[in-house]
Design a protein around this motif. Structure first.
Motif, PDB file in Angstrom:
ATOM      1  N   LYS A  45       3.018  -7.645  -1.282  1.00 22.82           N
ATOM      2  CA  LYS A  45       2.831  -6.368  -1.966  1.00 22.82           C
ATOM      3  C   LYS A  45       3.211  -6.581  -3.415  1.00 22.82           C
ATOM      4  N   GLU A  46       2.277  -6.263  -4.287  1.00 21.87           N
ATOM      5  CA  GLU A  46       2.530  -6.379  -5.720  1.00 21.87           C
ATOM      6  C   GLU A  46       2.512  -4.980  -6.324  1.00 21.87           C
ATOM      7  N   GLN A  47       2.579  -4.905  -7.634  1.00 17.62           N
ATOM      8  CA  GLN A  47       2.644  -3.616  -8.322  1.00 17.62           C
ATOM      9  C   GLN A  47       1.483  -2.699  -7.941  1.00 17.62           C
ATOM     10  N   ASN A  48       0.259  -3.218  -7.956  1.00 15.36           N
ATOM     11  CA  ASN A  48      -0.899  -2.363  -7.719  1.00 15.36           C
ATOM     12  C   ASN A  48      -1.796  -2.819  -6.583  1.00 15.36           C
ATOM     13  N   ARG A  49      -1.358  -3.758  -5.767  1.00 12.95           N
ATOM     14  CA  ARG A  49      -2.201  -4.200  -4.653  1.00 12.95           C
ATOM     15  C   ARG A  49      -1.360  -4.739  -3.504  1.00 12.95           C
ATOM     16  N   VAL A  50      -1.985  -4.697  -2.322  1.00  6.78           N
ATOM     17  CA  VAL A  50      -1.334  -5.168  -1.106  1.00  6.78           C
ATOM     18  C   VAL A  50      -2.307  -6.125  -0.411  1.00  6.78           C
ATOM     19  N   THR A  51      -1.767  -7.189   0.178  1.00 12.99           N
ATOM     20  CA  THR A  51      -2.581  -8.183   0.869  1.00 12.99           C
ATOM     21  C   THR A  51      -2.143  -8.253   2.324  1.00 12.99           C
ATOM     22  N   ILE A  52      -3.138  -8.203   3.233  1.00 15.77           N
ATOM     23  CA  ILE A  52      -2.857  -8.325   4.658  1.00 15.77           C
ATOM     24  C   ILE A  52      -3.668  -9.475   5.234  1.00 15.77           C
ATOM     25  N   GLU A  53      -3.200 -10.005   6.367  1.00 18.12           N
ATOM     26  CA  GLU A  53      -3.927 -11.053   7.077  1.00 18.12           C
ATOM     27  C   GLU A  53      -4.391 -10.475   8.408  1.00 18.12           C
ATOM     28  N   THR A  54      -5.691 -10.554   8.676  1.00 15.30           N
ATOM     29  CA  THR A  54      -6.248 -10.010   9.907  1.00 15.30           C
ATOM     30  C   THR A  54      -6.036 -10.986  11.049  1.00 15.30           C
ATOM     31  N   ARG A  55      -6.378 -10.544  12.257  1.00 19.05           N
ATOM     32  CA  ARG A  55      -6.234 -11.406  13.429  1.00 19.05           C
ATOM     33  C   ARG A  55      -7.146 -12.626  13.360  1.00 19.05           C
ATOM     34  N   GLN A  56      -8.252 -12.502  12.639  1.00 17.98           N
ATOM     35  CA  GLN A  56      -9.172 -13.626  12.491  1.00 17.98           C
ATOM     36  C   GLN A  56      -8.680 -14.641  11.471  1.00 17.98           C
ATOM     37  N   GLY A  57      -7.581 -14.343  10.793  1.00 18.21           N
ATOM     38  CA  GLY A  57      -6.997 -15.275   9.840  1.00 18.21           C
ATOM     39  C   GLY A  57      -7.467 -15.091   8.409  1.00 18.21           C
ATOM     40  N   GLU A  58      -8.313 -14.122   8.146  1.00 14.33           N
ATOM     41  CA  GLU A  58      -8.779 -13.903   6.779  1.00 14.33           C
ATOM     42  C   GLU A  58      -7.842 -12.949   6.054  1.00 14.33           C
ATOM     43  N   GLN A  59      -7.720 -13.153   4.757  1.00 17.36           N
ATOM     44  CA  GLN A  59      -6.847 -12.311   3.946  1.00 17.36           C
ATOM     45  C   GLN A  59      -7.680 -11.254   3.234  1.00 17.36           C
ATOM     46  N   GLN A  60      -7.183 -10.033   3.244  1.00 19.81           N
ATOM     47  CA  GLN A  60      -7.842  -8.934   2.563  1.00 19.81           C
ATOM     48  C   GLN A  60      -6.857  -8.316   1.586  1.00 19.81           C
ATOM     49  N   THR A  61      -7.328  -8.082   0.361  1.00 15.43           N
ATOM     50  CA  THR A  61      -6.491  -7.490  -0.679  1.00 15.43           C
ATOM     51  C   THR A  61      -7.066  -6.136  -1.058  1.00 15.43           C
ATOM     52  N   PHE A  62      -6.193  -5.130  -1.124  1.00 14.14           N
ATOM     53  CA  PHE A  62      -6.601  -3.778  -1.464  1.00 14.14           C
ATOM     54  C   PHE A  62      -5.783  -3.299  -2.645  1.00 14.14           C
ATOM     55  N   SER A  63      -6.452  -2.646  -3.592  1.00 13.71           N
ATOM     56  CA  SER A  63      -5.706  -2.078  -4.712  1.00 13.71           C
ATOM     57  C   SER A  63      -5.105  -0.745  -4.289  1.00 13.71           C
ATOM     58  N   LYS A  64      -4.077  -0.344  -4.976  1.00 18.44           N
ATOM     59  CA  LYS A  64      -3.363   0.888  -4.661  1.00 18.44           C
ATOM     60  C   LYS A  64      -4.287   2.098  -4.785  1.00 18.44           C
ATOM     61  N   ASP A  65      -5.220   2.045  -5.726  1.00 18.68           N
ATOM     62  CA  ASP A  65      -6.116   3.169  -5.969  1.00 18.68           C
ATOM     63  C   ASP A  65      -7.144   3.373  -4.867  1.00 18.68           C
ATOM     64  N   GLU A  66      -7.574   2.305  -4.191  1.00 15.71           N
ATOM     65  CA  GLU A  66      -8.610   2.446  -3.177  1.00 15.71           C
ATOM     66  C   GLU A  66      -8.071   2.746  -1.781  1.00 15.71           C
ATOM     67  N   ILE A  67      -6.749   2.743  -1.601  1.00 14.77           N
ATOM     68  CA  ILE A  67      -6.156   3.043  -0.288  1.00 14.77           C
ATOM     69  C   ILE A  67      -6.089   4.550  -0.108  1.00 14.77           C
ATOM     70  N   VAL A  68      -6.703   5.033   0.978  1.00 18.06           N
ATOM     71  CA  VAL A  68      -6.692   6.455   1.294  1.00 18.06           C
ATOM     72  C   VAL A  68      -5.482   6.800   2.157  1.00 18.06           C
ATOM     73  N   LYS A  69      -5.270   6.027   3.222  1.00 13.10           N
ATOM     74  CA  LYS A  69      -4.176   6.286   4.147  1.00 13.10           C
ATOM     75  C   LYS A  69      -3.675   4.966   4.708  1.00 13.10           C
ATOM     76  N   MET A  70      -2.375   4.915   4.999  1.00 16.52           N
ATOM     77  CA  MET A  70      -1.785   3.683   5.502  1.00 16.52           C
ATOM     78  C   MET A  70      -0.793   4.022   6.606  1.00 16.52           C
ATOM     79  N   TRP A  71      -0.842   3.228   7.688  1.00 17.98           N
ATOM     80  CA  TRP A  71       0.077   3.406   8.807  1.00 17.98           C
ATOM     81  C   TRP A  71       0.799   2.106   9.078  1.00 17.98           C
ATOM     82  N   LYS A  72       2.049   2.225   9.485  1.00 20.95           N
ATOM     83  CA  LYS A  72       2.827   1.074   9.938  1.00 20.95           C
ATOM     84  C   LYS A  72       2.863   1.139  11.454  1.00 20.95           C
TER      85      LYS A  72
END
Length: 95
Positions: free
Chosen positions: A54-81
């Motif tokens: 997690k950086e200042q304006n973006r978050v990176t996750i790793e999916t079950r398939q092993g690929e990394q996806q990066t999302f900016s803070k502005d494009e995230i609508v909703k997030m669940w833990k």
């Protein structure tokens, strides 16, 4: 055919036994590798994965398939833990 229906029922039952907590971007704990579900603008579906960074304006996750996806803070609508398995939730769904 009965096996397929049984597997589908079990999958739906176990999915509803998971507990989720709605979180804000600022509440993400970077010390733990949390499992996150993220809904993003302009994309259909929900992205699931384990937190990598997690950086200042973006978050990176790793999916079950092993690929990394990066999302900016502005494009995230909703997030669940994803908090984990809840036996009481299973019992309530089963009733």
């Amino acid at each position: 055919m009965k096996k397929i229906i049984g597997v589908l029922f079990l999958t739906i039952l176990l999915q509803s036994c998971m507990t989720y907590k709605d979180i804000n971007y600022e509440e993400i704990d970077t010390n733990r590798k949390n499992r996150l579900s993220i809904t993003v603008k302009d994309k259909t579906g929900v992205n699931h994965g384990r937190l990598i960074s997690k950086e200042q304006n973006r978050v990176t996750i790793e999916t079950r398939q092993g690929e990394q996806q990066t999302f900016s803070k502005d494009e995230i609508v909703k997030m669940w833990k994803v908090k984990g398995f809840c036996f009481i939730g299973c019992v309530q769904v089963y009733k």
